[in-house]
Design an enzyme around this catalytic site. Structure first.
Site, PDB file in Angstrom:
ATOM      1  N   SER A   1      95.577  68.301 -13.468  1.00 12.61           N
ATOM      2  CA  SER A   1      95.825  67.761 -11.942  1.00 12.61           C
ATOM      3  C   SER A   1      96.751  66.893 -11.875  1.00 12.61           C
ATOM      4  O   SER A   1      97.214  66.403 -12.784  1.00 12.61           O
ATOM      5  CB  SER A   1      94.348  67.526 -11.529  1.00 12.61           C
ATOM      6  OG  SER A   1      94.170  66.575 -12.233  1.00 12.61           O
TER       7      SER A   1
ATOM      8  N   SER B   1      96.373  63.947 -10.661  1.00  4.75           N
ATOM      9  CA  SER B   1      95.629  62.586 -10.296  1.00  4.75           C
ATOM     10  C   SER B   1      96.386  61.306 -10.834  1.00  4.75           C
ATOM     11  O   SER B   1      96.218  60.313 -10.626  1.00  4.75           O
ATOM     12  CB  SER B   1      94.230  62.568 -10.599  1.00  4.75           C
ATOM     13  OG  SER B   1      94.131  62.625 -12.005  1.00  4.75           O
TER      14      SER B   1
ATOM     15  N   LYS C   1      92.373  59.113 -16.999  1.00  2.00           N
ATOM     16  CA  LYS C   1      92.769  58.152 -15.869  1.00  2.00           C
ATOM     17  C   LYS C   1      93.063  56.631 -16.567  1.00  2.00           C
ATOM     18  O   LYS C   1      93.237  56.624 -17.915  1.00  2.00           O
ATOM     19  CB  LYS C   1      91.289  57.617 -15.182  1.00  2.00           C
ATOM     20  CG  LYS C   1      90.533  59.017 -14.445  1.00  2.00           C
ATOM     21  CD  LYS C   1      91.458  59.719 -13.356  1.00  2.00           C
ATOM     22  CE  LYS C   1      90.646  60.786 -12.920  1.00  2.00           C
ATOM     23  NZ  LYS C   1      91.399  61.609 -11.988  1.00  2.00           N
TER      24      LYS C   1
ATOM     25  N   SER D   1      92.925  61.183  -6.318  1.00  2.87           N
ATOM     26  CA  SER D   1      92.390  61.167  -7.573  1.00  2.87           C
ATOM     27  C   SER D   1      90.755  60.658  -7.422  1.00  2.87           C
ATOM     28  O   SER D   1      90.442  59.583  -6.907  1.00  2.87           O
ATOM     29  CB  SER D   1      92.906  59.789  -8.397  1.00  2.87           C
ATOM     30  OG  SER D   1      92.311  59.485  -9.636  1.00  2.87           O
TER      31      SER D   1
END
Length: 321
Positions: free
Chosen positions: A126, A128, A183, A286
């Site tokens: 993705s 994010s 992250k 995100s």
């Protein structure tokens, strides 16, 4: 044994197919661990039982051939063709069911050890973490940087570094631990993290945020405001979308949610002991700790540090840490 092995191999293939088509929730670590155990058992059986049995059969055949030559020699026949070579080859050769089990063990065990304790590859699914990481980046994760963990159960058995603010970390998604997320570490245990009006503050200190040239996302064909932020002494880039509001819409119920205060300006959270607050660099695109809560220490997988391939953009290869 061939029938039993066929059933075992069919079970592995069936599980993989069911996982691929979404019929079951796959667990690659568990699958690799089971494959290592099963092929290891066959490898031991081959080394200490099946191979000695085949060698004994070859030795018996050779002894029979020597005895036959001796008997023919007594009869005055000294020129005897050696027609046992093909038979010995067939006797010593591994059957197919050992080729596909014991024969694969050395490769599987090396992959298992490398993936479990050293480095593991991941694919970025993705956006994010844009602009730091792009969709389809293939990255390497250092599995021992935060300590050695037992595979499958993810229990730490040896300490190393502690996660620091600014690290890009892979972890098991708290609401669904079978999924791996990536992250940036923003808050460590004891920190008060505030993200208000799209400005990040840690323990009352606003983080430096310098405007950069707008970022063009070739996936969405849109421009986004880009900034350079310094967290934990590490510089990185982030994106903000002016069209997205500052407040956090649709936050889940999660453990220690009482330590967070939500408002129209954003959120303020006190990070509990043994937990971490994570955010994506694509701040307005995100789903991270602002929405689903803190990451417990037991969910840590490793530290991401290198893009080893992006087939759509070879310039992406290199370190990003």
């Amino acid at each position: 044994m061939s029938s039993i092995t066929a059933v075992v191999l069919a079970a592995f293939v069936g599980y993989g197919a069911a996982w691929y088509f979404g019929a079951v929730e796959g667990n690659f670590s568990l699958l690799l661990f089971l494959a290592t155990v099963v092929t290891g058992i066959y490898w031991l059986a081959e080394r200490f039982y099946f191979l000695p049995q085949r060698r004994q059969a070859v030795a018996a055949l050779e002894a029979s051939a020597v005895k036959r030559k001796a008997e023919l020699a007594k009869m005055g026949i000294n020129q005897v063709d050696d027609n046992t070579r093909e038979a010995k080859t067939r006797l010593i050769m591994q059957p197919w069911w050992l080729d596909w089990t014991a024969g694969l063990f050395p490769v599987i065990v090396v992959v298992f050890l490398l993936r479990s304790f050293l480095f593991e590859p991941f694919k970025i699914p993705s956006g994010s973490m844009i602009p730091t990481l792009r969709i389809n980046d293939l990255i390497l994760v250092n599995k021992f940087y935060y300590g050695i963990r037992l595979p499958v159960i993810n229990t730490k058995v040896f300490d190393n570094h502690e996660p620091e603010r600014g690290d890009v970390m892979v972890f098991r998604y708290p609401p669904k631990p079978s999924l791996d997320y990536i992250k940036r570490v923003v808050g460590v245990p004891g920190d008060e993290v505030a993200y208000l009006n799209k400005k990040l503050t840690i323990n009352g200190k606003p983080l430096p945020k310098t405007p950069l040239a707008d970022f063009f996302d070739d996936e969405t064909l849109r421009y986004a405001k880009q900034f350079e932020e310094v967290i934990g002494g590490k510089k990185h880039r982030l994106l903000n979308d002016d069209e997205r509001p500052a407040f956090i819409a649709g936050a889940d119920d999660f453990q220690f949610k009482q330590d967070c205060r939500y408002s129209s300006e954003g959120v303020v959270c006190k990070v509990p002991e043994g937990h971490y607050f994570m955010m994506g660099d694509n701040r307005d695109n995100s789903l991270d700790s602002r929405y689903w809560g803190f990451v417990p220490e037991k969910n840590i997988v490793g530290k991401a540090f290198f893009v080893w391939m992006n087939f759509g953009n070879l310039k992406r290869i290199g370190s990003f840490d």
